[in-house]
Design a protein around this motif. Structure first.
Motif, PDB file in Angstrom:
ATOM      1  N   GLY A 185      13.161  13.827   3.086  1.00 37.39           N
ATOM      2  CA  GLY A 185      13.894  12.805   2.360  1.00 37.39           C
ATOM      3  C   GLY A 185      14.636  11.873   3.302  1.00 37.39           C
ATOM      4  N   PRO A 186      15.579  11.127   2.803  1.00 43.23           N
ATOM      5  CA  PRO A 186      15.956  11.065   1.387  1.00 43.23           C
ATOM      6  C   PRO A 186      14.846  10.454   0.532  1.00 43.23           C
ATOM      7  CG  PRO A 186      17.040   9.321   2.613  1.00 43.23           C
ATOM      8  CD  PRO A 186      16.354  10.173   3.625  1.00 43.23           C
ATOM      9  N   TRP A 187      15.019  10.592  -0.782  1.00 41.55           N
ATOM     10  CA  TRP A 187      14.008  10.147  -1.726  1.00 41.55           C
ATOM     11  C   TRP A 187      14.543   8.973  -2.550  1.00 41.55           C
ATOM     12  CZ3 TRP A 187      15.027  15.047  -0.239  1.00 41.55           C
ATOM     13  CH2 TRP A 187      13.953  15.790   0.281  1.00 41.55           C
ATOM     14  N   TYR A 188      13.617   8.118  -2.984  1.00 42.70           N
ATOM     15  CA  TYR A 188      13.981   6.910  -3.719  1.00 42.70           C
ATOM     16  C   TYR A 188      13.104   6.805  -4.965  1.00 42.70           C
ATOM     17  CZ  TYR A 188      16.181   5.783   0.719  1.00 42.70           C
ATOM     18  OH  TYR A 188      16.950   5.833   1.857  1.00 42.70           O
ATOM     19  N   ALA A 189      13.661   6.241  -6.000  1.00 42.50           N
ATOM     20  CA  ALA A 189      12.929   6.078  -7.258  1.00 42.50           C
ATOM     21  C   ALA A 189      13.054   4.647  -7.764  1.00 42.50           C
ATOM     22  CB  ALA A 189      13.439   7.047  -8.313  1.00 42.50           C
ATOM     23  N   LEU A 190      11.941   4.110  -8.223  1.00 40.33           N
ATOM     24  CA  LEU A 190      11.897   2.788  -8.848  1.00 40.33           C
ATOM     25  C   LEU A 190      11.351   2.961 -10.258  1.00 40.33           C
ATOM     26  CD1 LEU A 190      10.206   0.909  -5.875  1.00 40.33           C
ATOM     27  CD2 LEU A 190      12.588   0.718  -6.542  1.00 40.33           C
ATOM     28  N   ASP A 191      12.109   2.521 -11.241  1.00 37.79           N
ATOM     29  CA  ASP A 191      11.635   2.616 -12.615  1.00 37.79           C
ATOM     30  C   ASP A 191      10.744   1.405 -12.906  1.00 37.79           C
ATOM     31  OD1 ASP A 191      11.168   2.893 -15.290  1.00 37.79           O
ATOM     32  OD2 ASP A 191      13.248   3.314 -15.841  1.00 37.79           O
ATOM     33  N   LEU A 236       0.820  -1.204   0.000  1.00 36.58           N
ATOM     34  CA  LEU A 236       0.000   0.000   0.000  1.00 36.58           C
ATOM     35  C   LEU A 236       0.855   1.255   0.000  1.00 36.58           C
ATOM     36  CD1 LEU A 236      -3.012   0.909   0.175  1.00 36.58           C
ATOM     37  CD2 LEU A 236      -2.665   1.097   2.649  1.00 36.58           C
ATOM     38  N   ALA A 237       2.026   1.183   0.615  1.00 41.07           N
ATOM     39  CA  ALA A 237       2.913   2.356   0.693  1.00 41.07           C
ATOM     40  C   ALA A 237       3.332   2.831  -0.691  1.00 41.07           C
ATOM     41  CB  ALA A 237       4.138   2.031   1.542  1.00 41.07           C
ATOM     42  N   TRP A 238       3.471   1.915  -1.643  1.00 41.04           N
ATOM     43  CA  TRP A 238       3.836   2.329  -2.998  1.00 41.04           C
ATOM     44  C   TRP A 238       2.728   3.189  -3.603  1.00 41.04           C
ATOM     45  CZ3 TRP A 238       6.748  -1.733  -6.447  1.00 41.04           C
ATOM     46  CH2 TRP A 238       7.980  -2.044  -5.832  1.00 41.04           C
ATOM     47  N   ALA A 239       1.477   2.807  -3.361  1.00 38.16           N
ATOM     48  CA  ALA A 239       0.361   3.570  -3.910  1.00 38.16           C
ATOM     49  C   ALA A 239       0.212   4.931  -3.230  1.00 38.16           C
ATOM     50  CB  ALA A 239      -0.939   2.778  -3.776  1.00 38.16           C
ATOM     51  N   ARG A 240       0.872   5.126  -2.099  1.00 37.00           N
ATOM     52  CA  ARG A 240       0.846   6.437  -1.437  1.00 37.00           C
ATOM     53  C   ARG A 240       1.967   7.344  -1.952  1.00 37.00           C
ATOM     54  NH1 ARG A 240       0.945   6.629   4.559  1.00 37.00           N
ATOM     55  NH2 ARG A 240      -0.251   8.553   4.208  1.00 37.00           N
ATOM     56  N   GLY A 241       2.896   6.774  -2.736  1.00 34.71           N
ATOM     57  CA  GLY A 241       3.912   7.586  -3.383  1.00 34.71           C
ATOM     58  C   GLY A 241       3.363   8.233  -4.641  1.00 34.71           C
ATOM     59  N   LEU A 281      -2.767   9.848   0.437  1.00 38.40           N
ATOM     60  CA  LEU A 281      -1.717  10.850   0.241  1.00 38.40           C
ATOM     61  C   LEU A 281      -0.635  10.690   1.301  1.00 38.40           C
ATOM     62  CD1 LEU A 281      -4.063  13.899  -0.403  1.00 38.40           C
ATOM     63  CD2 LEU A 281      -2.624  12.798  -2.121  1.00 38.40           C
ATOM     64  N   ALA A 282       0.556  11.151   0.992  1.00 37.51           N
ATOM     65  CA  ALA A 282       1.672  11.107   1.952  1.00 37.51           C
ATOM     66  C   ALA A 282       2.538  12.346   1.761  1.00 37.51           C
ATOM     67  CB  ALA A 282       2.506   9.841   1.759  1.00 37.51           C
ATOM     68  N   ASP A 283       2.929  12.959   2.859  1.00 30.81           N
ATOM     69  CA  ASP A 283       3.813  14.129   2.808  1.00 30.81           C
ATOM     70  C   ASP A 283       5.228  13.658   2.450  1.00 30.81           C
ATOM     71  OD1 ASP A 283       5.334  16.408   3.227  1.00 30.81           O
ATOM     72  OD2 ASP A 283       4.290  16.979   5.063  1.00 30.81           O
ATOM     73  N   LEU A 284       5.709  14.106   1.313  1.00 31.50           N
ATOM     74  CA  LEU A 284       7.026  13.683   0.836  1.00 31.50           C
ATOM     75  C   LEU A 284       8.073  14.782   0.987  1.00 31.50           C
ATOM     76  CD1 LEU A 284       6.077  11.705  -2.418  1.00 31.50           C
ATOM     77  CD2 LEU A 284       6.341  10.856  -0.078  1.00 31.50           C
ATOM     78  N   LEU A 293       8.261   5.478  -9.967  1.00 35.98           N
ATOM     79  CA  LEU A 293       7.660   5.610  -8.647  1.00 35.98           C
ATOM     80  C   LEU A 293       8.627   6.321  -7.712  1.00 35.98           C
ATOM     81  CD1 LEU A 293       5.435   4.887  -6.537  1.00 35.98           C
ATOM     82  CD2 LEU A 293       6.665   2.721  -6.183  1.00 35.98           C
ATOM     83  N   ILE A 294       8.147   7.385  -7.061  1.00 37.42           N
ATOM     84  CA  ILE A 294       8.962   8.154  -6.109  1.00 37.42           C
ATOM     85  C   ILE A 294       8.422   7.926  -4.699  1.00 37.42           C
ATOM     86  CG2 ILE A 294       9.901  10.413  -5.517  1.00 37.42           C
ATOM     87  CD1 ILE A 294      10.645   9.525  -8.327  1.00 37.42           C
ATOM     88  N   LEU A 295       9.307   7.533  -3.796  1.00 43.46           N
ATOM     89  CA  LEU A 295       9.003   7.324  -2.384  1.00 43.46           C
ATOM     90  C   LEU A 295       9.985   8.114  -1.546  1.00 43.46           C
ATOM     91  CD1 LEU A 295       8.857   3.401  -2.485  1.00 43.46           C
ATOM     92  CD2 LEU A 295       6.888   4.932  -2.709  1.00 43.46           C
ATOM     93  N   ASN A 296       9.678   8.301  -0.261  1.00 46.01           N
ATOM     94  CA  ASN A 296      10.717   8.759   0.670  1.00 46.01           C
ATOM     95  C   ASN A 296      11.047   7.604   1.614  1.00 46.01           C
ATOM     96  OD1 ASN A 296       8.547   8.687   2.394  1.00 46.01           O
ATOM     97  ND2 ASN A 296       8.593  10.864   2.915  1.00 46.01           N
ATOM     98  N   ARG A 297      11.947   7.859   2.561  1.00 49.85           N
ATOM     99  CA  ARG A 297      12.410   6.767   3.424  1.00 49.85           C
ATOM    100  C   ARG A 297      11.262   6.136   4.200  1.00 49.85           C
ATOM    101  NH1 ARG A 297      17.284   5.276   5.620  1.00 49.85           N
ATOM    102  NH2 ARG A 297      18.318   7.214   5.024  1.00 49.85           N
ATOM    103  N   ARG A 298      10.331   6.964   4.703  1.00 50.89           N
ATOM    104  CA  ARG A 298       9.254   6.413   5.504  1.00 50.89           C
ATOM    105  C   ARG A 298       8.389   5.459   4.692  1.00 50.89           C
ATOM    106  NH1 ARG A 298       4.051   8.060   6.644  1.00 50.89           N
ATOM    107  NH2 ARG A 298       4.331  10.029   5.542  1.00 50.89           N
ATOM    108  N   LEU A 299       8.039   5.839   3.468  1.00 52.49           N
ATOM    109  CA  LEU A 299       7.232   4.958   2.628  1.00 52.49           C
ATOM    110  C   LEU A 299       8.006   3.708   2.219  1.00 52.49           C
ATOM    111  CD1 LEU A 299       5.316   7.411   0.272  1.00 52.49           C
ATOM    112  CD2 LEU A 299       4.465   6.220   2.295  1.00 52.49           C
ATOM    113  N   LEU A 300       9.302   3.852   1.998  1.00 48.36           N
ATOM    114  CA  LEU A 300      10.108   2.689   1.645  1.00 48.36           C
ATOM    115  C   LEU A 300      10.114   1.671   2.788  1.00 48.36           C
ATOM    116  CD1 LEU A 300      13.362   2.520  -0.321  1.00 48.36           C
ATOM    117  CD2 LEU A 300      13.305   1.441   1.915  1.00 48.36           C
TER     118      LEU A 300
END
Length: 551
Positions: free
Chosen positions: A461-467, A335-340, A455-458, A374-381
């Motif tokens: 950071g740090p920020w992470y990206a998954l292609d 679910l955390a991915w869908a909040r990114g 929604l999630a406050d992004l 897909l862009i996440l931050n540490r908390r969502l990761l």
């Protein structure tokens, strides 16, 4: 693989054939649609001969076994949800578009609960347990869920949401359980099944009516037949992941068939039903009609090769909506991915990330040249890692997530640093993240209408990206074809170029255009297999004199 129509055997007025077997209905392709048609025909007193090139089951047996049903099913009521056929229709109209007319969609929704009850009479089981969180496919603890976009705000404004994904109850992936019930019931009710039997030609009389098929069957019990069965299972398992090897093994399958299959001339006294699935495994057909989907992971079985469509074309049938392919870019679970946020090559969002994976996949392929980052931050990761822990999700959901977090994840100490690593416009990515975070904090509405809880406050950071783009090798995107032969929506009869029915020929499931031939939600194809398969058999029986099975 060939894409040309399969030309029929045309008889002159003076020709006669010595038939090996005769039956009222011949079913070509014994998957979900074929089994439902066979059962309905038997219940109406017709004799049925079902043919399948492999063991039967098709894509239905390989699926999640979800039936999209609503309008007030017993399980919706037990779970505390009110639903009506009208609400179901208002929702589905947004997904179905103009694939079928309004009357057909209304009938589909009004008869939905009855079709589910009919499946139960065949031995399928369902349940009212609902998962606490939105998911692409629930665990073995849950069997009723929101299998589409029903609860997404833009859809819920038009139709009261209700869970309509009725997953067949049983251990493991439910497609096997659903088809097993259908197969067992069909055989018990007198359907004759010829497995490892391929239809290569339709047979027409002098007036152009379909009166039978030319089929080639491997001898039951022979060593070559057993070898063919083992090889077919291996090809099915390997094809999505090692297509080159699977193609070489498929050539061996063809060799066995060429050397050992025996010709049969089979007469259909009332009609022939084409229910041989779609064409996602015919890569040349995909290239011809929907080339942008070639990088997808073919979903189904090697029997989904367009043979039923090509058989119909050979007698004048017209395929339609062949460009319609459903690509499933699921990002939940976790679910955390869908909040990114998902961004395109310009660093901009283009789709509400909480939508059903087929809607996200459609936007990704059709509008964004297949790009999805897909862009996440540490908390969502970290949340995503917890959410795919053992026992919480299926292994087929967990392993791709872990592989991508290990080998497909880029980190940036700032949005600009991350953008540089990704080759994205830095300012655009920063603006995207800032705007999204303002919406998460309640300072403004989300530009794409995402639910507040998703929604999630992004900002931190740090920020992470998954292609997760369409062509990703580490996160392959499943795809199925949705187009097929044009049919009369009241009867399932196959239509020619002038829109007239071809006498003696019907089609159902993904072999034909139907309710699921526009956009896709989980369970809609199987529900359409039930609806269209039963519809064709009912029409065929009503046009003939038949004694009901229970008379």
């Amino acid at each position: 693989m060939d894409t040309l129509p399969l030309e029929p055997l045309r008889l002159s007025a003076q020709q006669t054939l010595v038939w090996d077997v005769e039956s009222d209905l011949i079913v070509v392709g014994f998957g979900g649609a074929g089994a439902c048609a066979a059962l309905e025909a038997r219940e109406r007193g017709l004799s049925v001969l079902a043919l399948d090139r492999f063991a039967g089951g098709g894509a239905t047996a390989r699926s999640g076994g979800v039936v999209y049903a609503g309008g007030g099913t017993p399980y919706q009521a037990q779970a505390g949800y009110d639903d009506t056929p009208e609400a179901m229709q208002r929702y589905l109209q947004q997904e179905v578009g103009d694939a079928v007319d309004e009357e057909t969609l209304r009938d589909f929704c009004q008869r939905s609960a009855e079709h589910l009850a009919w499946l139960e009479r065949q031995g399928a089981r369902f349940e009212a347990s609902v998962p606490p969180l939105k998911t692409s496919y629930p665990s073995d603890r849950f069997y009723l869920y929101y299998s589409g976009n029903e609860s997404v705000p833009s859809y819920a404004r038009l139709a009261p949401p209700a869970p309509r994904g009725h997953r067949t109850k049983g251990r493991g992936m439910s497609g096997v359980n659903l088809f097993s019930a259908l197969r067992t019931s069909a055989l018990a009710k007198g359907v004759t099944l010829y497995s490892q039997c391929e239809v290569r030609r339709l047979i027409l009389d002098a007036q152009g009516a379909v009166i039978g098929v030319e089929a080639w069957r491997l001898p039951p019990g022979a060593a070559a037949t057993r070898r063919h069965a083992r090889l077919a299972k291996l090809v099915t398992a390997l094809h999505p992941y090692l297509p080159a090897l699977a193609e070489r093994l498929s050539a061996r399958l063809r060799g066995i068939e060429a050397e050992h299959a025996q010709r049969l001339l089979l007469r259909a006294r009332r009609g022939v039903l084409l229910s041989a699935g779609g064409f996602i495994f015919n890569r040349e057909l995909v290239r011809q009609h929907a080339s942008r989907y070639l990088d997808g992971l073919p979903l189904g079985t090697p029997g989904c090769n367009g043979s039923g469509i090509r058989l119909g074309q050979g007698v004048g049938a017209v395929p339609a909506r062949m460009d319609k392919v459903s690509a499933w870019r699921f990002i939940n679970p976790p679910l955390a991915w869908a909040r990114g946020v998902i961004v395109n090559a310009a660093g901009e969002r283009y789709c509400n990330e909480e939508v059903y994976g087929a809607k996200l996949g459609h936007a990704m392929v059709e509008e964004q040249d297949g790009r999805a980052i897909l862009i996440l931050n540490r908390r969502l990761l970290l949340d995503s890692l917890r959410q795919v822990a053992p026992g919480r999700v299926w292994s087929f959901q967990r392993l791709p997530v872990l592989l991508n977090l290990l080998f497909n994840c880029r980190r940036g100490a700032s949005p600009e640093a991350l953008a540089e690593r990704l080759g994205l416009p830095a300012q655009a990515l920063r603006q995207t993240l800032e705007s999204y975070s303002r919406a998460a904090r309640g300072e403004c509405a989300d530009a794409l209408g995402k639910s507040t809880a998703m929604l999630a406050d992004l900002d931190q950071g740090p920020w992470y990206a998954l292609d997760l783009s369409f062509g990703s090798k580490l996160y392959p995107c499943p795809a199925i074809t949705l187009g097929g032969l044009r049919v009369c929506e009241r009867s399932g009869r196959v239509l020619d170029a002038a829109g007239a029915p071809i006498q003696g020929l019907y089609s159902a499931g993904r072999n034909a255009v139907g309710v699921a031939s526009n956009l896709y939600v989980s369970g809609l194809s199987i529900a359409d297999c039930v609806y269209s398969g039963r519809r064709a058999a009912a029409h065929l029986a009503s046009s003939a004199t038949a004694t009901p099975l229970n008379a």
